[in-house]
Design a protein around this motif. Structure first.
Motif, PDB file in Angstrom:
ATOM      1  N   ASP A  67       0.804  -1.216   0.000  1.00  0.00           N
ATOM      2  CA  ASP A  67       0.000   0.000   0.000  1.00  0.00           C
ATOM      3  C   ASP A  67       0.837   1.267   0.000  1.00  0.00           C
ATOM      4  OD1 ASP A  67       1.016  -0.330   2.519  1.00  0.00           O
ATOM      5  OD2 ASP A  67      -0.836   0.203   3.579  1.00  0.00           O
ATOM      6  N   ARG A  68       2.164   1.121   0.057  1.00  0.00           N
ATOM      7  CA  ARG A  68       3.073   2.276   0.045  1.00  0.00           C
ATOM      8  C   ARG A  68       4.450   1.793  -0.395  1.00  0.00           C
ATOM      9  NH1 ARG A  68       2.160   2.878   6.317  1.00  0.00           N
ATOM     10  NH2 ARG A  68       0.340   1.711   5.640  1.00  0.00           N
ATOM     11  N   ASP A  69       5.334   2.730  -0.683  1.00  0.00           N
ATOM     12  CA  ASP A  69       6.703   2.356  -1.047  1.00  0.00           C
ATOM     13  C   ASP A  69       7.350   1.610   0.113  1.00  0.00           C
ATOM     14  OD1 ASP A  69       6.558   3.470  -3.571  1.00  0.00           O
ATOM     15  OD2 ASP A  69       7.276   5.428  -2.914  1.00  0.00           O
ATOM     16  N   THR A  70       7.903   0.445  -0.183  1.00  0.00           N
ATOM     17  CA  THR A  70       8.402  -0.453   0.864  1.00  0.00           C
ATOM     18  C   THR A  70       9.753  -1.025   0.457  1.00  0.00           C
ATOM     19  OG1 THR A  70       6.120  -1.053   1.429  1.00  0.00           O
ATOM     20  CG2 THR A  70       7.861  -2.518   2.218  1.00  0.00           C
ATOM     21  N   ILE A  71      10.603  -1.231   1.451  1.00  0.00           N
ATOM     22  CA  ILE A  71      11.882  -1.906   1.240  1.00  0.00           C
ATOM     23  C   ILE A  71      11.875  -3.199   2.044  1.00  0.00           C
ATOM     24  CG2 ILE A  71      14.392  -1.775   1.422  1.00  0.00           C
ATOM     25  CD1 ILE A  71      14.208   1.225   1.285  1.00  0.00           C
ATOM     26  N   VAL A  72      12.157  -4.299   1.373  1.00  0.00           N
ATOM     27  CA  VAL A  72      12.243  -5.603   2.018  1.00  0.00           C
ATOM     28  C   VAL A  72      13.725  -5.932   2.201  1.00  0.00           C
ATOM     29  CG1 VAL A  72      11.636  -8.036   1.868  1.00  0.00           C
ATOM     30  CG2 VAL A  72      10.098  -6.315   0.910  1.00  0.00           C
TER      31      VAL A  72
END
Length: 289
Positions: free
Chosen positions: A132-137
């Motif tokens: 639902d948003r910019d994410t870093i895994v």
């Protein structure tokens, strides 16, 4: 272990049979130098196998010892593509004329106007999900950036500690995300083996921001064309005990159609009009099927 021993023994025998005048020995011989044997070809083929690639399952299993495995229930590709397919086109009328509803028009007033436009629904790539948003895994040795516009394809689901988790392919990676039915990303990461098992190591996955959620994603697109005028019907009054209907087509040309006053049902370009009452000043009518 038996197969490994036989391979090593064969290799030793091979070394002993190489002529002394050769410029190379055994498996070190390139194809254009020295003797070429079946063993050398097998070795060259062996070196090209995917086991030398870091993302390969064997490498992964060796790197993450003590992994746990869970059987995967794979989703059917047909089910995933159920929302995909050919474009769907429908025609929509600009003016909403309710049927079986009495209305009236004065002389010179439009009784019916057929102006339509087309809506094209372009179906997407099937069932997909996205953050639902910019994410870093953050993985053990890598980090992957994903955003709301990056569709994640579901693979299947696993049951861990009595809870079903959906597995999503991570882009540009052989790892997958495990997501619960609330869209929360599980604090684990792993890979799906070619045996149909979800392999999970002891390392934890880190998500930034930590409250990122997985939601349904749609890449379907709906577009509308410009309105197109088809025809109109205007009440032209009464002439010689006949109803005058002025019909204008899409090219702008007009023609007058005379209808006997006793006639109660007329059809114009597929549109059925039921006449309720008519006089020189106005006409009462309704649209019917």
């Amino acid at each position: 272990m038996k197969k490994i021993f036989i391979s090593v023994l064969t290799l030793l025998v091979f070394f002993k049979t190489i002529p002394a005048k050769s410029n190379c020995i055994g498996i070190d011989c390139p194809p254009d130098v020295g003797p070429i044997t079946k063993l050398q070809y097998k070795w060259e083929d062996f070196k090209r196998k995917d086991i030398w690639k870091p993302d390969n399952e064997k490498y992964w299993l060796h790197k993450f010892r003590g992994y746990q495995k869970y059987p995967v229930t794979f989703y059917s590709e047909d089910d995933l593509l159920a929302a995909a397919g050919e474009d769907n086109v429908r025609t929509v009328a600009v003016h909403d004329y309710k049927k079986y509803t009495p209305v009236y028009a004065h002389k010179g007033q439009i009784m019916y106007d057929s102006t339509t436009y087309q809506i094209t629904y372009r179906r997407g790539s099937g069932e997909r999900y996205a953050v639902d948003r910019d994410t870093i895994v953050y993985l053990s040795t890598d980090s992957i950036k994903i955003g709301p516009k990056d569709p994640l394809k579901p693979i299947g689901e696993v049951r861990i500690n009595g809870e079903y988790l959906m597995l999503l392919e991570l882009p540009r990676s052989s790892y997958v995300l495990a997501v619960d039915d609330h869209g929360n990303i599980a604090p684990m990461f792993g890979q799906v083996s070619n045996r149909g098992e979800y392999l999970v190591g002891h390392n934890s996955i880190h998500i930034k921001p930590a409250n990122a959620l997985i939601k349904s994603y749609s890449d379907s697109v709906e577009t509308a064309s410009k309105p197109v005028f088809n025809f109109s019907v205007t009440y032209g009054g009464v002439e010689n005990k006949e109803i005058a209907l002025i019909i204008k087509d899409g090219s702008g040309e007009e023609q007058t159609r005379m209808v006997p006053m006793w006639k109660k049902m007329i059809t114009i370009n597929g549109t059925k009009i039921q006449i309720i009452y008519v006089c020189p000043e106005y006409i009462e009518y309704q649209l019917v099927d």
